[in-house]
Design a protein around this motif. Structure first.
Motif, PDB file in Angstrom:
ATOM      1  N   THR A 177      21.659 124.553 164.030  1.00  0.00           N
ATOM      2  CA  THR A 177      20.849 125.696 164.461  1.00  0.00           C
ATOM      3  C   THR A 177      20.883 125.743 165.986  1.00  0.00           C
ATOM      4  O   THR A 177      21.569 124.957 166.628  1.00  0.00           O
ATOM      5  CB  THR A 177      19.387 125.547 164.002  1.00  0.00           C
ATOM      6  OG1 THR A 177      18.797 124.419 164.676  1.00  0.00           O
ATOM      7  CG2 THR A 177      19.287 125.379 162.496  1.00  0.00           C
TER       8      THR A 177
ATOM      9  N   HIS B   3      18.322 124.948 167.756  1.00  0.00           N
ATOM     10  CA  HIS B   3      17.299 124.000 168.204  1.00  0.00           C
ATOM     11  C   HIS B   3      18.024 122.779 168.759  1.00  0.00           C
ATOM     12  O   HIS B   3      18.561 121.967 168.012  1.00  0.00           O
ATOM     13  CB  HIS B   3      16.371 123.579 167.066  1.00  0.00           C
ATOM     14  CG  HIS B   3      15.515 124.686 166.560  1.00  0.00           C
ATOM     15  ND1 HIS B   3      14.489 125.233 167.309  1.00  0.00           N
ATOM     16  CD2 HIS B   3      15.541 125.362 165.396  1.00  0.00           C
ATOM     17  CE1 HIS B   3      13.908 126.186 166.612  1.00  0.00           C
ATOM     18  NE2 HIS B   3      14.535 126.292 165.446  1.00  0.00           N
TER      19      HIS B   3
ATOM     20  N   PHE C 268       7.626 125.619 165.495  1.00  0.00           N
ATOM     21  CA  PHE C 268       8.915 125.928 164.867  1.00  0.00           C
ATOM     22  C   PHE C 268       8.850 125.558 163.380  1.00  0.00           C
ATOM     23  O   PHE C 268       9.310 124.492 162.971  1.00  0.00           O
ATOM     24  CB  PHE C 268      10.059 125.155 165.556  1.00  0.00           C
ATOM     25  CG  PHE C 268      10.108 125.362 167.040  1.00  0.00           C
ATOM     26  CD1 PHE C 268      10.549 126.563 167.578  1.00  0.00           C
ATOM     27  CD2 PHE C 268       9.694 124.358 167.909  1.00  0.00           C
ATOM     28  CE1 PHE C 268      10.600 126.760 168.956  1.00  0.00           C
ATOM     29  CE2 PHE C 268       9.741 124.539 169.287  1.00  0.00           C
ATOM     30  CZ  PHE C 268      10.190 125.752 169.811  1.00  0.00           C
TER      31      PHE C 268
ATOM     32  N   GLU D 179      10.458 126.261 160.863  1.00  0.00           N
ATOM     33  CA  GLU D 179      11.713 126.024 160.150  1.00  0.00           C
ATOM     34  C   GLU D 179      12.190 124.573 160.288  1.00  0.00           C
ATOM     35  O   GLU D 179      13.082 124.133 159.560  1.00  0.00           O
ATOM     36  CB  GLU D 179      12.811 126.987 160.632  1.00  0.00           C
ATOM     37  CG  GLU D 179      13.202 126.852 162.090  1.00  0.00           C
ATOM     38  CD  GLU D 179      12.273 127.582 163.067  1.00  0.00           C
ATOM     39  OE1 GLU D 179      12.642 127.662 164.237  1.00  0.00           O
ATOM     40  OE2 GLU D 179      11.185 128.063 162.680  1.00  0.00           O
TER      41      GLU D 179
ATOM     42  N   GLU E 104      11.638 120.362 160.167  1.00  0.00           N
ATOM     43  CA  GLU E 104      10.969 119.387 159.302  1.00  0.00           C
ATOM     44  C   GLU E 104      10.711 118.113 160.093  1.00  0.00           C
ATOM     45  O   GLU E 104      11.386 117.856 161.104  1.00  0.00           O
ATOM     46  CB  GLU E 104      11.852 119.076 158.090  1.00  0.00           C
ATOM     47  CG  GLU E 104      12.180 120.296 157.256  1.00  0.00           C
ATOM     48  CD  GLU E 104      13.249 120.032 156.198  1.00  0.00           C
ATOM     49  OE1 GLU E 104      13.727 118.883 156.086  1.00  0.00           O
ATOM     50  OE2 GLU E 104      13.607 120.993 155.497  1.00  0.00           O
TER      51      GLU E 104
END
Length: 78
Positions: free
Chosen positions: A25, A27, A49, A51, A53
């Motif tokens: 991604t 990130h 964020f 999305e 984990e």
């Protein structure tokens, strides 16, 4: 376990100029580490964020730990 968690970190020349990212991604590992160094908690980052984990954050820390094991870090003279 650490080898499995490191699979979350990807390096793709077409994403973020080849910088390490989380699960391909945008990130960047660098950004997550900066949040943590700035005092943000894992929970703070996950709230910002959704999305991501918890294992993504742990993967960033594991990646940083592995990185410093293999490189010399130079500090400017005081």
């Amino acid at each position: 376990m650490q080898t499995d968690i490191l699979k979350r970190i990807t390096i793709n020349p077409e994403v973020c100029h080849g910088k390490p990212t989380i699960r391909n991604t945008r990130h960047m590992v660098e950004s997550i580490l900066e949040y943590l160094a700035g005092g943000d908690s894992t929970e703070d980052i996950l709230n910002e964020f959704p999305e991501l984990e918890k294992d993504d954050i742990l993967a960033c820390l594991a990646f940083a730990a592995k990185t410093v094991q293999f490189k010399d870090i130079e500090f400017p003279a005081a």
